[in-house]
Design an enzyme around this catalytic site. Sequence first.
Site, PDB file in Angstrom:
ATOM      1  N   CYS A   1       0.811  -1.222   0.000  1.00  0.00           N
ATOM      2  CA  CYS A   1       0.000   0.000   0.000  1.00  0.00           C
ATOM      3  C   CYS A   1       0.841   1.267   0.000  1.00  0.00           C
ATOM      4  CB  CYS A   1      -0.919   0.016   1.217  1.00  0.00           C
ATOM      5  SG  CYS A   1      -2.028  -1.391   1.310  1.00  0.00           S
TER       6      CYS A   1
ATOM      7  N   HIS B   1      -8.952   3.013  -2.715  1.00  0.00           N
ATOM      8  CA  HIS B   1      -7.563   2.752  -2.318  1.00  0.00           C
ATOM      9  C   HIS B   1      -6.915   1.789  -3.311  1.00  0.00           C
ATOM     10  CE1 HIS B   1      -4.012   1.745  -0.185  1.00  0.00           C
ATOM     11  NE2 HIS B   1      -4.499   0.770   0.576  1.00  0.00           N
TER      12      HIS B   1
ATOM     13  N   CYS C   1      -1.055   2.512   6.851  1.00  0.00           N
ATOM     14  CA  CYS C   1      -0.648   1.161   7.229  1.00  0.00           C
ATOM     15  C   CYS C   1      -0.240   0.408   5.975  1.00  0.00           C
ATOM     16  CB  CYS C   1      -1.758   0.433   7.974  1.00  0.00           C
ATOM     17  SG  CYS C   1      -3.271   0.163   7.019  1.00  0.00           S
TER      18      CYS C   1
ATOM     19  N   GLY D   1       0.600  -3.652   4.330  1.00  0.00           N
ATOM     20  CA  GLY D   1       0.443  -5.089   4.484  1.00  0.00           C
ATOM     21  C   GLY D   1       1.692  -5.776   5.011  1.00  0.00           C
TER      22      GLY D   1
END
Length: 413
Positions: free
Chosen positions: A106, A359, A390, A392
């Site tokens: 991300c 996202h 955050c 992964g």
Amino acid sequence: MTATAPRPLGRQRQIRDVVFVDGVRTPFGRAGDKGIYHGTRADDLVVKCIRDLLRRNPSLPPERVDEVAVAATTQTGDQGLTIGRTAALLAGLPQSVPGYAIDRMCAGAMTAVTTTAGSIAFGAYDVAIAGGVEHMGNHPMGAGADPNPRFLSERIVDPAALNMGNTAENLHDRFPAITRERADRYAAASQAKLAAAYGAERIQPDLVPVAARRPGEGWAVRTADEPPRPGTTEADLASLRTPFRAHGRVTAGNSAGLNDGASAALLASSDAARELGLPVKMRLVSYAFAGVEPQVMGIGPVPATEKALAQAGLDIGDIGLFEINEAFAVQVLSFLDHFGIPDDDPRVNPYGGAIAVGHPLASSGVRLMTQLARQFAEDHTVRFGLTTMCIGLGMGGTVIWENPHHADYGKDA
């Protein structure tokens, strides 16, 4: 033998200020055969962003771009082949301009920015383009991945860590004060804030129109995000099922969706920006990445932010604007609780967030920065802001920025 003085190693380097010149993104689409980008290549999306950056900044000679870094989480097919280099060529940059690919899930675009910014600060580059793309319709999350069996056999990570929805449920378990009702309330507010930002024309100036054609349909120019659901209420969200756990708390309504989109930012040294007549929208102050337990990856922004604040010599009270990626409502709320910030604090995601806008994984970091830059331009009383997300497999990333419109800009840099 007689000692000889060491030879100088070339010009002495000094750390240079890095500035955010401009940022753009495509409208975000919903992944799948009904989405606006079904049938569109991922690399074409990021090429649109690069071309638009050059169009918006005509004083920048294309040959002055020193590097193009483009992130993608799934680096295969139309997101493979060293996409930073291929996108640079497809965008019409000179063949002398190099490029490379980045993967930090991300935080791909965020890492593209911090990596190229570090090189600018060191003096290796003067100008760089950094961004990200994710076509989750062409490349579903985890497609083609082959996790090492040792992750499970040696209990290196909890099996739940390989499913982001499960990690969000785990975060609810760890922080029982973050109820589903509270997450739904936050999600409904995100939709409302994005709708208000659209109504005030705060999103549209940084969107790149994309002509796209879905199979069996004609061409259409996409100029707005597809995922938002304006008018969503808490009552609407309360009726949604919890796909990751029976009687759980994470739903499609209080999470970001599966999306397609791309983004790109133009970065430069402050000296190069001045020389080339480029605008300065933000100055990079500090950045940090941190690791956490993979099974509660949503808490990653907390230690990353603490590290970035410590590097900058700042306190959380010095931050006047927060752009927090909303992978899940519980992830944002855990960050706010840690730092004692109310759920409805107006400094937090003033234009809404990923729950509403979408996202597309590796592209989202630059969306946060572009929105923060526009908020800086609107409010000159805010000196510092941050972008955080955050990541992964148990990480978080944070970048702290300074507002060039503030009266004290650069005084203690």
